[in-house]
Design an enzyme around this catalytic site. Structure first.
Site, mmCIF file in Angstrom:
data_model
loop_
_atom_site.group_PDB
_atom_site.id
_atom_site.type_symbol
_atom_site.label_atom_id
_atom_site.label_comp_id
_atom_site.label_asym_id
_atom_site.label_seq_id
_atom_site.Cartn_x
_atom_site.Cartn_y
_atom_site.Cartn_z
ATOM 1 N N GLU A 112 -0.990 -5.604 5.566
ATOM 2 C CA GLU A 112 0.538 -4.908 5.480
ATOM 3 C C GLU A 112 -0.459 -3.234 5.757
ATOM 4 O OE1 GLU A 112 0.853 -5.162 0.980
ATOM 5 O OE2 GLU A 112 -0.105 -7.157 1.533
ATOM 6 N N HIS B 281 4.259 -5.218 4.450
ATOM 7 C CA HIS B 281 3.891 -6.153 3.722
ATOM 8 C C HIS B 281 3.518 -7.470 4.762
ATOM 9 C CE1 HIS B 281 2.545 -8.510 0.409
ATOM 10 N NE2 HIS B 281 3.125 -7.475 -0.660
#
Ligand code: BG6
Length: 294
Positions: A268, A164
Site C-alpha cells: 500500500e 490499498h
C-alpha cells in the site's frame, strides 16, 4: 450522479446488477475496470499479461460497502478512526460514490479518467472539514493512480491516506518483496512493536500487517511461479504498508474466501501515523502509485 459520454469501443460506463456503475476500459494497451463507488479500480490487465489485481470472489459489490480487492482508497484516516472507533475503518472515501469528471483516450489507446469526491453534509458529519479529492487513473501498459487532496475550507486539516493495492500473485509463501531490506516497521500483529527487516528480500511466513514509516522505496514483488516481477513505484508517499491476513484472519472476514489468502498481497502506497499530511487552506497534496510488470 453525473455520467460522462463513453468512448465507444475503448471506455464505456455500465450499470451492474448490484447497482454499481463501472467504467470498463478495453484498449490495445490494457483492460481495466473502475467502480464509481469508491473510485475503486477492481481490475487491471496489461495487454499480453496476466491480471495484476486480486479481487475476492466473496467481496461485497453494493453501494456503501467496501470492495475486497483491487485498489480501495483510504481517506481521511487509515485503519480505525483514532477519536471515533465507531466510524468506518479506513475512512469514508472507499464507501462513497465518486463522480466521473473527465475521460479521454489517445490514439495509441492510453486512457485517462478523473474522478472527484467533494465534502458535503454527510462527510462533514464524519469529519468536519471541507475538501475536494481527485483521483486520476492513467491506464496504459502500466497503471498510474494519483490521489490529490485539496483543502477547500478555512482551517488547516490533517489526514491519512492509502492506495490499498491488492496484488494477484501465485502464492504468498513463494514470493519475495524486494526494496524494504533493512527498513524499520511497526508490527500491527504485535501491538505496533518497532522492528527492523533483515538484509534479505522480505518473505511472508505468517499473518503480516506492517507499517513502514518514512519509507519512499520502490517495491518489487518477485513471483517465481508466475515468472514475473511486479514493480510498485510511488511519489508523495512516506509510508508503505504490507498486509496479508493469512489463515485465521481470512476465516474471520465475511467478504473474503477462507482459501484466498495465498493468492494476494497488499503493498500500500500511503501516508499514515507520523507521516499524516497537514494541509493549509487552499493547498493541495498529491500521492501517486505506478504499477507495472517486468
Ligand atoms: C490493512 C491494515 O491496510 O488493511 C490491516 O493494515 C487491515 O490492519 C487491512 O486489516 C484490511 O482492512 P479492511 O478494513 O479492508 O478489512
Amino acid at each position: 450522479m453525473n455520467m460522462l459520454p463513453s468512448i465507444p469501443g475503448i471506455a464505456t460506463f455500465h450499470e451492474s446488477a448490484e447497482g454499481l456503475t463501472r467504467l470498463r476500459v478495453t484498449s490495445p494497451l490494457a483492460t481495466a475496470e473502475i467502480a464509481l463507488d469508491g473510485a475503486h479500480v477492481t481490475h487491471f490487465q496489461p495487454a499480453d499479461g496476466a491480471p495484476l489485481l486480486f479481487l475476492s470472489r466473496s467481496s461485497y459489490f453494493a453501494p456503501g460497502k467496501p470492495i475486497r480487492g483491487g485498489i480501495p482508497i483510504c481517506f481521511p484516516w487509515f485503519g480505525p478512526c483514532a477519536d471515533r472507533p465507531d466510524l468506518p475503518a479506513h475512512g469514508f472515501a472507499r464507501i462513497r460514490c465518486w463522480a466521473a469528471e473527465s475521460l479521454a483516450a489517445t490514439d495509441s489507446g492510453r486512457v485517462t479518467a478523473i474522478f472527484i469526491l467533494k465534502s458535503d453534509e454527510e462527510t462533514r458529519a464524519l469529519w468536519p472539514h471541507d475538501f475536494i479529492a481527485h483521483l486520476t487513473v492513467d491506464i496504459s501498459r502500466q497503471l498510474k493512480l494519483t490521489l490529490e487532496i485539496e483543502n477547500t475550507g478555512p482551517e488547516p486539516f490533517q489526514f491519512e491516506e492509502a492506495l490499498h493495492t491488492y496484488f494477484a500473485i501465485s502464492d504468498v509463501r513463494e514470493v519475495a518483496v524486494i526494496g524494504l531490506e533493512g527498513a524499520t516497521y511497526l508490527d500491527k500483529t504485535d501491538s505496533l512493536k518497532v522492528r527492523e527487516l533483515g538484509s534479505e528480500p522480505f518473505r511472508i511466513v505468517s499473518e503480516t500487517d506492517r507499517i513502514f514509516p518514512a519509507n519512499k522505496a520502490t517495491c518489487v514483488i518477485d513471483d517465481p511461479w508466475l515468472r514475473c516481477q511486479i514493480v510498485v513505484e510511488k511519489s508523495g508517499s512516506q509510508t508503505t504498508v504490507v498486509w496479508n491476513p493469512w489463515i485465521a484472519k481470512s476465516a474471520a472476514m465475511p467478504d473474503f474466501g477462507d482459501d484466498e489468502w495465498p493468492r494476494m498481497l497488499c503493498i500500500e502506497t500511503a501516508n499514515t501515523g507520523t507521516d499524516a499530511i497537514t494541509l493549509a487552506p487552499g493547498s493541495r497534496h498529491a500521492m501517486s502509485t505506478t504499477i507495472s510488470v517486468k
